[in-house]
Design a protein around this motif. Sequence first.
Motif, PDB file in Angstrom:
ATOM      1  N   GLU A  75       0.689  -1.244   0.070  1.00 21.96           N
ATOM      2  CA  GLU A  75       0.098   0.135  -0.167  1.00 21.96           C
ATOM      3  C   GLU A  75       0.773   1.355  -0.100  1.00 21.96           C
ATOM      4  O   GLU A  75       0.478   2.110  -0.932  1.00 21.96           O
ATOM      5  CB  GLU A  75      -0.918  -0.110   1.155  1.00 21.96           C
ATOM      6  N   GLU A  76       2.080   1.393   0.815  1.00 23.01           N
ATOM      7  CA  GLU A  76       2.966   2.607   1.107  1.00 23.01           C
ATOM      8  C   GLU A  76       3.585   2.573  -0.337  1.00 23.01           C
ATOM      9  O   GLU A  76       3.971   3.858  -0.698  1.00 23.01           O
ATOM     10  CB  GLU A  76       3.588   2.293   2.207  1.00 23.01           C
ATOM     11  N   VAL A  77       3.853   1.492  -0.888  1.00 27.97           N
ATOM     12  CA  VAL A  77       4.717   1.816  -2.059  1.00 27.97           C
ATOM     13  C   VAL A  77       3.817   2.457  -3.254  1.00 27.97           C
ATOM     14  O   VAL A  77       4.169   3.261  -3.999  1.00 27.97           O
ATOM     15  CB  VAL A  77       5.096   0.555  -2.812  1.00 27.97           C
ATOM     16  N   ARG A  78       2.535   1.926  -3.298  1.00 28.08           N
ATOM     17  CA  ARG A  78       1.596   2.498  -4.290  1.00 28.08           C
ATOM     18  C   ARG A  78       1.309   4.061  -3.821  1.00 28.08           C
ATOM     19  O   ARG A  78       1.141   4.906  -4.959  1.00 28.08           O
ATOM     20  CB  ARG A  78       0.233   1.657  -4.332  1.00 28.08           C
ATOM     21  N   LYS A  79       1.243   4.338  -2.610  1.00 30.09           N
ATOM     22  CA  LYS A  79       1.135   5.934  -2.196  1.00 30.09           C
ATOM     23  C   LYS A  79       2.443   6.525  -2.325  1.00 30.09           C
ATOM     24  O   LYS A  79       2.503   7.850  -2.267  1.00 30.09           O
ATOM     25  CB  LYS A  79       0.701   5.946  -0.848  1.00 30.09           C
ATOM     26  N   LYS A  80       3.638   5.879  -2.793  1.00 29.56           N
ATOM     27  CA  LYS A  80       4.999   6.562  -3.002  1.00 29.56           C
ATOM     28  C   LYS A  80       5.358   7.232  -1.768  1.00 29.56           C
ATOM     29  O   LYS A  80       5.918   8.288  -1.475  1.00 29.56           O
ATOM     30  CB  LYS A  80       4.745   7.739  -4.098  1.00 29.56           C
ATOM     31  N   ALA A  81       5.296   6.333  -0.621  1.00 30.47           N
ATOM     32  CA  ALA A  81       5.860   6.827   0.735  1.00 30.47           C
ATOM     33  C   ALA A  81       7.264   7.259   0.519  1.00 30.47           C
ATOM     34  O   ALA A  81       7.912   6.559  -0.007  1.00 30.47           O
ATOM     35  CB  ALA A  81       5.352   5.830   1.788  1.00 30.47           C
TER      36      ALA A  81
END
Length: 496
Positions: A75-81
């Motif tokens: 999820e965080e990779v998709r959000k570009k954290a």
Amino acid sequence: MLLKASDPYSLHNPSRCERRVYLRHQGEQEEPPGPYEQVLRVLGDRHEKSHLGTFPKVVDLSNAEPAEREQRTLEEVRKKAPVIYQGGLRTKARLKGMDCEIVGEPDFLIYESSNYVIRDSKMSRRVTEKDHPEIFGQLQIYGWLFEQTIGRPPLRLEIHSGTGAIVEIPYDGDKTALQILEETVSLKQLSKEPYSPVGWSKCGGCNFHNRCWPMAEKIRDVALVNGVDQGLAIGLRQQGIENIDQFLSHYNDNAASLAELKRPWGKSTQKVGSRAASILRMAKSMATGQEELIQSPDIPMHPNYVMFDLEGLPPHLDELEKIYLWGMQVFGEKPGVYRSASAGFGDAGDRQGWESFLNEAKTIFDEHENIRWVHWHHYEKTHIDKYIERFGDRDGVAARVKQNLLDLLPITQRSVALPLPSYSLKVIEKYIGFSRTQTEYGGEWSMAKYIEATESNDDTQRTALLDEIKIYNEEDLAATWAVLQWLKGKQPSSEA
């Protein structure tokens, strides 16, 4: 089968051993970590947390359960954290005919240029593939896991080294990762324990030492013979020669035949060569339990000698290979007190230790002009050269020490064949009956104590820790003197 990105550590740390991978997979009990390993873990965690503190915005997944961690990472990779700390990666693959799940938890996923950099913090200060294949292997598996999980290769693989430097590792796709994973699967699915020769240096830091070493002694493994290296032990085993008695029976004093034997050497083979006669002699000594005098020990006769021993940090803990204690003491007709020079704890501490050593050495030379400085192996000579280059040699004192060095190890090796697996000072001192006052001691113990002192802000505690190290160092000097006296006793009476 579950595979982990950290599996290369089982294979390569503290040294390469296929047996250790198998034993861990079987759940065999290991010795608990010693003081040195415990200190390194504390320092490694501190090093990693310090790096974590340099990022202003971080998604910290370190306390999440594995399933949640893996889901949150996606999820965080998709959000570009900006930074994901202790994320989780998991994929499935069929390797060597077996269905496998492969998991990894890289320290940092750092967003940069529309992709992620994978970075791991390591205490090692000199990061090369030769020195640390386990680190390079782990990073390649992280890269492959990221590509399998996210659908694209990482931007880069990086190591945050013990010096604080960021070291880039070129990602090679699935080449290295699959090679390591397939080798790991092959070892884990073996039907019986694989053979991996024991070795004094190889096995010293392994938590299975107290399991494997007694087993080798029980079967009288040929690998116990001093001079039989890992390749030769494997080569002999390929011939059906597993123990010392079989070895002696097969070669039967035929050093020429042993010299021609080609044993594994890296990716090639190499003949045993000129070491054959010495190896046979050592095997006979191990078989009979009796030592053999080869020649009169070539020890220069003097009324007094300085015993000389250094305590230092290796390059993976200190890029300069810092000597933190220079120990020396005169023995003989006019014995002297124990003298030591300690490195300070500040930025100038290394130079302070060196200058203090030069002062102590000069005092000894003032009292004993051409006295020999007796040490064990080449560590002392190597580091005198390094420190002369690093800080210079005021009044030429270090050059005088170097000129008067007397390495007792090769003298011992040339003089006496011993029924021992190693010519380490610690092994020989026990053989001749030398005893110490400390229940815990050794090179790694000393380093652990020094690192603890370095990390302490309590001067009283620092002093107490250094005093413990000095006692160990002083007893090293006494042990060296005891071995020197024992060797001198081996000389024919006409030369004594």
